[in-house]
Design an enzyme around this catalytic site. Structure first.
Site: not given
Ligand code: HOZ
Length: 424
Positions: A142, A237, A265
């Site tokens: 992802y 990534d 992050k």
């Molecule tokens: N993209 C996040 C999981 N891999 C979730 C982000 C969220 O819900 O804060």
């Protein structure tokens, strides 16, 4: 009705699904979200004053634990000067210098506001630099929710069982080729067919959005060699692995140098930040130096920079943190493995350092197809039990467990005791 239940009832009236990011809806475990009021160290507290040991850590950023005092002070101090200028600042120069110092593959870096934005911009840069259009991504990886990358994606896309997203025009994904994680032959097939048209391979060096799936020996090195052979760029990534597996991320951990790297992050210390960077000659194609356009009013926002810079500085100045964090990860995930094995269950535990996953399957999980063999109903039952007992795990099988510096052995042991009660 609990306060969280009441808030969710109100939320669904005005927010799609009641949440601002799908996985938070707790839909895949047949539950409803806990509304969080505050957090401290390894703990979060909901609107009903329940305390939980938090294994999400805002999906990775809170590596030092919640509400770390230096980060908080830096943010508070920065706020006194103004919240946003949309102009150049000293703090963003310091931040860029620090990132270039900490990550040897990066000579220039551009700040953006999220991992999605970082990846979208890195891909554009790779295409602009190589003057080629096609990219390869891996099924189950992802890279945020930009149009061209919502192809066989992991995370919430995988949890919902939706292979692609509505609203993405075919034209946006026609140059996105999919390969199989940990399978170099699937990559070579694309290069054999159209290698001269491929701008880049983008990969999560440790896949963490189909649950945690480590790269098998030789996989990342193989990608590096293929890219070199065909003049394509290798993009790591590192939105999840960056500044987590070590100060120089997965690229330092595995000793492979990508051409471009994306961050999110941890680099923001809990504030919305992303970044992409790489070799100078590549990054020089980005506007205003070159012809690849990318911009953002809030990019390099001074409050976000203050948080990120403080967090990265603490990590740099305390290299022993990583040893402790990775040792804790090693121990914790091994203990989970023992618990399920003592329970006579064939489940799989994957981890690298402080991130990991328990898969409810007997198959070794090394790619999307094997991850999908997980019994998500069994996961849901386990996840709901843990929540009831005060352990806050990602409410979906295909996400990671995140440890932080605030997760002491005592806290980890408490968690294992709850797991034992469930499994044994
Ligand atoms: N993209 C996040 C999981 N891999 C979730 C982000 C969220 O819900 O804060």
């Amino acid at each position: 009705m609990t306060n969280s239940e009441y808030l969710f009832k109100e939320a669904v009236k005005v927010i799609p699904g009641g949440v601002n990011s799908p996985v938070r809806a707790f839909g895949s475990i047949g539950s409803t979200p806990r509304f969080i009021k505050r957090a401290e160290g390894a703990f979060i507290y909901d609107e009903d004053d329940n305390q939980y040991i938090d294994y999400i850590g805002s999906w990775g950023p809170m590596i030092l634990g919640h509400n770390q005092k230096d980060v908080l002070e830096a943010v508070t101090e920065a706020c006194k000067h103004g919240l946003s200028y949309g102009a150049a600042t000293e703090v963003e120069v310091e931040m860029a210098k620090l990132v270039c110092e900490l990550v040897p593959s990066i000579e220039m870096v551009r700040m953006v506001n999220s991992g999605t934005e970082a990846v979208m911009s890195a891909i554009r840069t790779a295409r602009g630099y190589t003057r080629r259009d096609k990219i390869i991504k891996f099924t189950g990886c992802y890279h945020g929710h930009s149009d061209g990358l919502l192809v066989k994606a992991g995370s919430g896309v995988m949890t919902a069982g939706v292979p692609d997203s509505l609203g993405v025009p075919k034209g946006c994904t026609q140059d996105t080729l999919s390969a199989i994680y940990n399978n170099l032959d699937s990559v070579k097939e694309h290069f054999n067919r159209c290698g001269e048209e491929i701008a880049a391979i983008i990969v999560e060096p440790v896949a963490a959005n189909m649950g945690v799936v480590p790269p098998e020996p030789g996989f990342l090195g193989g990608l590096r060699s293929i890219c070199d052979e065909y003049g394509a760029l290798l993009i790591f990534d590192e939105v999840i692995t960056g500044f987590r597996l070590g100060i120089d991320g997965a690229q330092g951990y595995y000793g492979i140098k990508p051409d471009l790297t994306t961050f999110g992050k941890i680099i923001g210390g809990g504030m919305p930040v992303g970044a992409y960077g790489g070799r100078k000659e590549i990054m020089e194609v980005v506007a205003p130096l070159g012809g690849v356009y990318q911009a953002g009013t809030l990019s390099g926002n001074p409050i976000a920079m203050a948080a990120g810079l403080t967090q990265l500085t603490i990590l740099k100045e305390n290299p022993e943190f990583y040893k402790k964090l990775n040792d804790n990860g090693e121990w914790f995930f091994e203990e989970i493995r023992k618990i399920v094995s003592d329970a006579g269950l064939p489940y799989q535990v994957n981890h690298v350092g402080s991130i990991g996953s328990l898969f409810f399957t007997k198959e070794k999980v090394k790619d999307y197809d094997s991850a999908k063999t997980s019994d998500t109903k069994a996961f849901a039952d386990y996840c709901n039990y843990m929540l009831k007992e005060g352990i806050y795990l990602a409410p979906a099988q295909f996400e990671a467990i995140f440890l932080s510096m605030a997760h002491s052995r005592e806290i980890l042991e408490q968690t294992l005791e709850v797991m034992k009660k469930y499994f044994l």
